[in-house]
Design a protein around this motif. Structure first.
Motif, PDB file in Angstrom:
ATOM      1  N   GLU A   1       0.804  -1.221   0.000  1.00 58.30           N
ATOM      2  CA  GLU A   1       0.000   0.000   0.000  1.00 58.30           C
ATOM      3  C   GLU A   1       0.841   1.277   0.000  1.00 58.30           C
ATOM      4  O   GLU A   1       0.294   2.374  -0.076  1.00 58.30           O
ATOM      5  CB  GLU A   1      -0.942   0.005   1.208  1.00 58.30           C
ATOM      6  N   ALA A   2       2.152   1.141   0.067  1.00 55.68           N
ATOM      7  CA  ALA A   2       3.028   2.322   0.109  1.00 55.68           C
ATOM      8  C   ALA A   2       2.981   3.069  -1.223  1.00 55.68           C
ATOM      9  O   ALA A   2       2.679   2.493  -2.274  1.00 55.68           O
ATOM     10  CB  ALA A   2       4.458   1.887   0.416  1.00 55.68           C
ATOM     11  N   ASP A   3       3.278   4.348  -1.155  1.00 58.32           N
ATOM     12  CA  ASP A   3       3.309   5.166  -2.368  1.00 58.32           C
ATOM     13  C   ASP A   3       4.426   4.736  -3.312  1.00 58.32           C
ATOM     14  O   ASP A   3       4.289   4.847  -4.534  1.00 58.32           O
ATOM     15  CB  ASP A   3       3.480   6.643  -2.003  1.00 58.32           C
ATOM     16  N   HIS A   4       5.531   4.271  -2.759  1.00 54.80           N
ATOM     17  CA  HIS A   4       6.676   3.862  -3.578  1.00 54.80           C
ATOM     18  C   HIS A   4       7.146   2.481  -3.122  1.00 54.80           C
ATOM     19  O   HIS A   4       7.299   2.247  -1.926  1.00 54.80           O
ATOM     20  CB  HIS A   4       7.832   4.853  -3.445  1.00 54.80           C
ATOM     21  N   LEU A   5       7.368   1.608  -4.089  1.00 56.24           N
ATOM     22  CA  LEU A   5       7.937   0.306  -3.775  1.00 56.24           C
ATOM     23  C   LEU A   5       9.446   0.387  -3.889  1.00 56.24           C
ATOM     24  O   LEU A   5       9.982   0.913  -4.859  1.00 56.24           O
ATOM     25  CB  LEU A   5       7.418  -0.760  -4.749  1.00 56.24           C
ATOM     26  N   VAL A   6      10.107  -0.140  -2.872  1.00 51.93           N
ATOM     27  CA  VAL A   6      11.565  -0.179  -2.871  1.00 51.93           C
ATOM     28  C   VAL A   6      11.960  -1.644  -3.048  1.00 51.93           C
ATOM     29  O   VAL A   6      11.567  -2.496  -2.254  1.00 51.93           O
ATOM     30  CB  VAL A   6      12.138   0.398  -1.555  1.00 51.93           C
ATOM     31  N   ARG A   7      12.704  -1.907  -4.095  1.00 52.21           N
ATOM     32  CA  ARG A   7      13.081  -3.278  -4.441  1.00 52.21           C
ATOM     33  C   ARG A   7      13.702  -4.024  -3.256  1.00 52.21           C
ATOM     34  O   ARG A   7      13.385  -5.175  -3.001  1.00 52.21           O
ATOM     35  CB  ARG A   7      14.027  -3.261  -5.633  1.00 52.21           C
ATOM     36  N   ALA A   8      14.582  -3.373  -2.522  1.00 48.47           N
ATOM     37  CA  ALA A   8      15.250  -4.019  -1.382  1.00 48.47           C
ATOM     38  C   ALA A   8      14.243  -4.428  -0.308  1.00 48.47           C
ATOM     39  O   ALA A   8      14.378  -5.492   0.312  1.00 48.47           O
ATOM     40  CB  ALA A   8      16.309  -3.089  -0.805  1.00 48.47           C
ATOM     41  N   ASP A   9      13.230  -3.591  -0.078  1.00 51.15           N
ATOM     42  CA  ASP A   9      12.201  -3.924   0.919  1.00 51.15           C
ATOM     43  C   ASP A   9      11.371  -5.119   0.469  1.00 51.15           C
ATOM     44  O   ASP A   9      11.053  -6.007   1.272  1.00 51.15           O
ATOM     45  CB  ASP A   9      11.285  -2.718   1.165  1.00 51.15           C
ATOM     46  N   VAL A  10      11.008  -5.136  -0.795  1.00 51.35           N
ATOM     47  CA  VAL A  10      10.228  -6.261  -1.340  1.00 51.35           C
ATOM     48  C   VAL A  10      11.060  -7.539  -1.251  1.00 51.35           C
ATOM     49  O   VAL A  10      10.565  -8.588  -0.827  1.00 51.35           O
ATOM     50  CB  VAL A  10       9.792  -5.977  -2.800  1.00 51.35           C
ATOM     51  N   HIS A  11      12.322  -7.439  -1.610  1.00 52.03           N
ATOM     52  CA  HIS A  11      13.211  -8.599  -1.562  1.00 52.03           C
ATOM     53  C   HIS A  11      13.370  -9.102  -0.119  1.00 52.03           C
ATOM     54  O   HIS A  11      13.375 -10.310   0.127  1.00 52.03           O
ATOM     55  CB  HIS A  11      14.581  -8.253  -2.167  1.00 52.03           C
ATOM     56  N   ALA A  12      13.503  -8.182   0.821  1.00 43.19           N
ATOM     57  CA  ALA A  12      13.646  -8.570   2.232  1.00 43.19           C
ATOM     58  C   ALA A  12      12.429  -9.347   2.723  1.00 43.19           C
ATOM     59  O   ALA A  12      12.562 -10.355   3.421  1.00 43.19           O
ATOM     60  CB  ALA A  12      13.880  -7.335   3.094  1.00 43.19           C
ATOM     61  N   LEU A  13      11.254  -8.895   2.335  1.00 38.71           N
ATOM     62  CA  LEU A  13      10.040  -9.618   2.730  1.00 38.71           C
ATOM     63  C   LEU A  13       9.957 -10.977   2.039  1.00 38.71           C
ATOM     64  O   LEU A  13       9.565 -11.973   2.643  1.00 38.71           O
ATOM     65  CB  LEU A  13       8.794  -8.791   2.409  1.00 38.71           C
ATOM     66  N   ALA A  14      10.328 -11.009   0.767  1.00 35.51           N
ATOM     67  CA  ALA A  14      10.242 -12.252  -0.006  1.00 35.51           C
ATOM     68  C   ALA A  14      11.212 -13.313   0.496  1.00 35.51           C
ATOM     69  O   ALA A  14      10.947 -14.514   0.360  1.00 35.51           O
ATOM     70  CB  ALA A  14      10.502 -11.961  -1.481  1.00 35.51           C
ATOM     71  N   THR A  15      12.309 -12.900   1.083  1.00 33.27           N
ATOM     72  CA  THR A  15      13.326 -13.855   1.524  1.00 33.27           C
ATOM     73  C   THR A  15      13.384 -14.000   3.042  1.00 33.27           C
ATOM     74  O   THR A  15      14.326 -14.599   3.562  1.00 33.27           O
ATOM     75  CB  THR A  15      14.712 -13.428   0.995  1.00 33.27           C
ATOM     76  N   ASP A  16      12.394 -13.485   3.731  1.00 30.76           N
ATOM     77  CA  ASP A  16      12.362 -13.536   5.200  1.00 30.76           C
ATOM     78  C   ASP A  16      12.091 -14.967   5.663  1.00 30.76           C
ATOM     79  O   ASP A  16      10.973 -15.467   5.562  1.00 30.76           O
ATOM     80  CB  ASP A  16      11.281 -12.591   5.726  1.00 30.76           C
ATOM     81  N   LEU A  17      13.131 -15.620   6.154  1.00 25.90           N
ATOM     82  CA  LEU A  17      12.978 -16.998   6.630  1.00 25.90           C
ATOM     83  C   LEU A  17      12.411 -17.052   8.046  1.00 25.90           C
ATOM     84  O   LEU A  17      11.927 -18.106   8.469  1.00 25.90           O
ATOM     85  CB  LEU A  17      14.323 -17.729   6.559  1.00 25.90           C
ATOM     86  N   ASP A  18      12.469 -15.946   8.769  1.00 27.00           N
ATOM     87  CA  ASP A  18      11.932 -15.925  10.135  1.00 27.00           C
ATOM     88  C   ASP A  18      10.448 -16.258  10.148  1.00 27.00           C
ATOM     89  O   ASP A  18       9.969 -16.941  11.058  1.00 27.00           O
ATOM     90  CB  ASP A  18      12.164 -14.567  10.799  1.00 27.00           C
ATOM     91  N   VAL A  19       9.714 -15.791   9.171  1.00 26.03           N
ATOM     92  CA  VAL A  19       8.284 -16.068   9.151  1.00 26.03           C
ATOM     93  C   VAL A  19       8.031 -17.568   8.951  1.00 26.03           C
ATOM     94  O   VAL A  19       7.100 -18.126   9.524  1.00 26.03           O
ATOM     95  CB  VAL A  19       7.533 -15.201   8.108  1.00 26.03           C
ATOM     96  N   LEU A  20       8.879 -18.226   8.158  1.00 25.22           N
ATOM     97  CA  LEU A  20       8.732 -19.671   7.981  1.00 25.22           C
ATOM     98  C   LEU A  20       9.043 -20.409   9.283  1.00 25.22           C
ATOM     99  O   LEU A  20       8.378 -21.398   9.620  1.00 25.22           O
ATOM    100  CB  LEU A  20       9.628 -20.163   6.851  1.00 25.22           C
TER     101      LEU A  20
END
Length: 130
Positions: A87-106
């Motif tokens: 929902e953010a006004d701007h997507l930051v690739r690094a932030d998206v990548h961090a969420l996509a590779t977050d192993l803590d949630v798994l």
């Protein structure tokens, strides 16, 4: 995005609801009540109080409830972070990548599964002794 709010949800508490809340001695949020059982005295269920040697089982059940709630809270934080990113006004690739590779949630999902299984086994043991 349109936010719809219920007027009842944000209405000031009436005298009756305030008196009932205070009279019950219970906190409104289930998660708060789960955590309180670890640090504050509480009245045991009258039916459970009649059963001999159930105290340790109840301590383990309480622990499983808290651990399960904590895992769910951590998973919820990941979901909220993902939603906020989308929902953010701007997507930051690094932030998206961090969420996509977050192993803590798994790891939290694995813990959630383990805690739920443990809780179910202990509740089954409680059912057996009733």
């Amino acid at each position: 995005m349109v936010h719809v709010t219920s007027s009842a949800a944000h209405a000031p508490p009436t005298e009756d609801t305030e008196a009932n809340r205070r009279g019950s001695g219970r906190r409104a949020r289930s998660r708060d009540r789960l955590m309180d059982r670890a640090s504050q005295p509480y009245a045991p269920n009258p039916e459970l109080a009649k059963i001999r040697h159930v105290e340790n089982l109840m301590m383990f059940i309480d622990d499983d409830l808290r651990e399960t709630a904590l895992s769910m809270e951590r998973i919820e934080r990941y979901l909220i972070s993902t939603l906020e990113m989308l929902e953010a006004d701007h997507l930051v690739r690094a932030d998206v990548h961090a969420l996509a590779t977050d192993l803590d949630v798994l790891d939290q999902i694995d813990l959630l599964n383990e805690n739920l299984e443990s809780l179910r086994r202990r509740v089954a043991r409680l059912a057996h002794v009733l």
